[in-house]
Design an enzyme around this catalytic site. Structure first.
Site, short mmCIF file in Angstrom:
data_model
loop_
_atom_site.label_atom_id
_atom_site.label_comp_id
_atom_site.label_asym_id
_atom_site.label_seq_id
_atom_site.Cartn_x
_atom_site.Cartn_y
_atom_site.Cartn_z
CG HIS A 104 41.08 60.02 34.73
ND1 HIS A 104 40.57 60.74 33.68
CD2 HIS A 104 40.09 59.99 35.65
CE1 HIS A 104 39.34 61.12 33.95
NE2 HIS A 104 39.02 60.67 35.15
CG ASN A 111 34.39 66.05 46.88
OD1 ASN A 111 34.01 66.61 45.87
ND2 ASN A 111 34.59 64.75 46.93
CG HIS A 168 46.10 46.84 44.20
ND1 HIS A 168 45.49 45.62 44.39
CD2 HIS A 168 46.88 46.69 43.11
CE1 HIS A 168 45.88 44.77 43.45
NE2 HIS A 168 46.72 45.40 42.65
NE ARG A 222 34.04 61.03 45.54
CZ ARG A 222 33.61 60.05 44.73
NH1 ARG A 222 34.08 58.84 44.88
NH2 ARG A 222 32.72 60.30 43.79
CD GLU A 264 50.35 44.24 42.73
OE1 GLU A 264 50.72 43.07 42.85
OE2 GLU A 264 49.38 44.59 42.04
CD GLU A 290 39.31 63.16 38.15
OE1 GLU A 290 38.44 63.91 38.60
OE2 GLU A 290 39.10 62.35 37.22
#
Length: 131
Positions: free
Chosen positions: A5, A60, A74, A9, A122, A56
């Site tokens: 993965h 936070n 990207h 964030r 992209e 993923e």
């Protein structure tokens, strides 16, 4: 070895899940809160994690934005038709930051979208040549 993965964030997990599922057509595969660490993880993709690389999203708790820095580039998604993919993103309320067309130094057709946190995606045609 295989690539599992890529982690991003995000400042608003619900907004990001909505973008990746409703605008880009991914499926929310799993999501879990980690109260001791004060974060939530959500995994999304175009197929199960056993056979596909997924995305993923890490939220936070209490952090609503990040500086993307100069090193990040990207995410690339292969699509059957770049022009249609870009139009579909716009029709779904997403933001296209580079319209579909040939790349600067070649003939490969690409387009770029931007997610709610400013990450670039992209779109590249399924018929592109891998060189």
């Amino acid at each position: 070895m295989r690539l599992l993965h890529t982690m991003l964030r995000v400042g608003n997990l619900e907004r990001s899940i909505e973008f990746y599922t409703k605008v880009l057509g991914m499926e929310l595969l799993r999501q879990k809160d980690y109260p001791q660490g004060e974060f939530t993880l959500a995994f999304l993709g175009y197929g199960n994690e056993d056979e596909n690389t997924v995305l993923e999203l890490t939220y936070n708790w209490g952090v609503d934005s990040y500086d993307l820095g100069e090193g990040y580039g990207h995410i690339a998604i292969e699509v059957p038709d770049v022009y249609k993919a870009a139009e579909d993103v716009k029709n779904a309320g997403g933001k296209i930051i580079r319209e579909a067309g040939p790349m600067n130094a070649g003939s490969t057709i690409i387009a770029f979208a931007e997610d709610p946190d400013g990450y670039q995606i992209e779109f590249i045609g399924a018929d592109h040549v891998r060189t």
